[in-house]
Write an enzyme that holds these catalytic residues in place. Structure first.
Site, PDB file in Angstrom:
ATOM      1  N   CYS A 151      -0.902   3.161  -6.955  1.00 20.46           N
ATOM      2  CA  CYS A 151      -1.625   2.521  -5.842  1.00 20.46           C
ATOM      3  C   CYS A 151      -1.774   1.194  -6.407  1.00 20.46           C
ATOM      4  O   CYS A 151      -2.163   0.920  -7.464  1.00 20.46           O
ATOM      5  CB  CYS A 151      -3.093   3.460  -5.866  1.00 20.46           C
ATOM      6  SG  CYS A 151      -4.533   2.552  -4.963  1.00 20.46           S
ATOM      7  N   CYS A 172       1.013  -1.117   0.049  1.00 21.73           N
ATOM      8  CA  CYS A 172       0.007  -0.154   0.011  1.00 21.73           C
ATOM      9  C   CYS A 172       0.679   1.190   0.024  1.00 21.73           C
ATOM     10  O   CYS A 172       1.635   1.531   1.108  1.00 21.73           O
ATOM     11  CB  CYS A 172      -0.959   0.235   1.281  1.00 21.73           C
ATOM     12  SG  CYS A 172      -1.810   1.537   1.482  1.00 21.73           S
TER      13      CYS A 172
END
Ligand code: DGL
Length: 265
Positions: free
Chosen positions: A192, A77
């Site tokens: 992302c 992440c």
């Protein structure tokens, strides 16, 4: 050493985006089990205030590492790692953390036009870490940071098999396409881990072809370099599992996890 003695690898994301990294890790770690942790209570991370998100992630890892003893943790992440990576390493010095950060360095090395875009959550776009990467590796480029409010949610819906509004996706990515005289953007960094699930749609909707840079394979290679290969291992036997911080993943999420070979018990 038998399969039983090998510690698992913990893969963490705010949601299901980290599965794009898990699939690459599995290729390089046939002998290891994986624990996939999705913080669906905190999802999406993109708009959290930085201090609150950092405290949240550290508290979550305090609980996780009290219950699990992984070989190492992969923070799949960008939004979490660019903020809390250094603190995780400082607070848990006996655990190793492999992070995910915007692939600005490889993009700067590869671009021919010098126009590079970084598509990320609003949080990742704001991070000092991201701006430092540009300063360190890409001052010769023109880097456009595009913070998307909605793409992580859209990717979650899409991968669960729900419909997707292509015009809305086009709006979210349109800022990535920049032209300057006869030059135009030739690389978009997928910063992302949710976004690679939408890569085919991005290709279809893009106003011109670009290289969509997904760092998942590089993260897996980096992780492999930190963990010694075991001789004589037995391939893992489908014991990978997923933990949702809500403890209450819905039916479509559980079905998705099963499709990825992860039990949700
Ligand atoms: N998958 C996360 C990342 O790589 C972010 C998703 C979100 O929580 O908004 O940044």
């Amino acid at each position: 050493m038998t399969m039983r003695d090998l510690k698992p690898i913990l893969v963490f994301d705010s949601g299901i985006g980290g599965l794009t990294v898990l699939r690459e890790l599995r290729v390089l770690f046939p002998e290891r089990q994986f624990i996939y942790v999705a913080d669906d209570v905190g999802f999406p991370y993109g708009n959290w205030e930085e201090g609150a998100l950092k405290a949240h992630v550290l508290a979550l890892f305090t609980r996780l590492l009290a219950h699990h003893t992984p070989e190492l943790c992969v923070i799949a992440c960008n939004t979490a790692f660019t903020l809390a990576g250094a603190d995780l390493r400082a607070v848990f010095p006996h655990m190793r953390f492999v992070g995910t950060v915007p692939a600005i360095k490889p993009a700067a090395e590869r671009t021919r036009s010098g126009l590079v875009s970084v598509l990320a959550t609003p949080g990742t776009v704001r991070r000092a870490y991201t701006h430092d990467l540009i300063q360190s590796f890409a001052t010769q480029c023109n880097v456009t940071l595009v913070g998307s409010q909605n793409l992580a949610r859209m990717a979650e819906a899409y991968i669960r098999g729900e419909g997707i509004d292509e015009d809305a996706v086009r709006d979210e990515i349109s800022g990535c396409f920049v032209s300057d005289g006869n030059k135009r953007t030739d690389i978009v960094v997928l910063a992302c881990t949710h976004y690679p699930f939408l890569a085919n749609l991005f290709r279809k909707l893009a106003p011109w072809p670009v290289d969509w840079l997904d760092p998942a394979e590089a993260i897996a290679r980096r992780t492999r370099s930190l963990v010694e290969a075991e001789d004589g291992f037995e391939p893992r036997m489908g014991n990978d599992r997923a933990i949702f911080t809500s403890g209450a993943a819905d039916f479509s999420t559980r079905r998705l996890m099963q499709g990825f070979g992860l039990s949700t018990e």
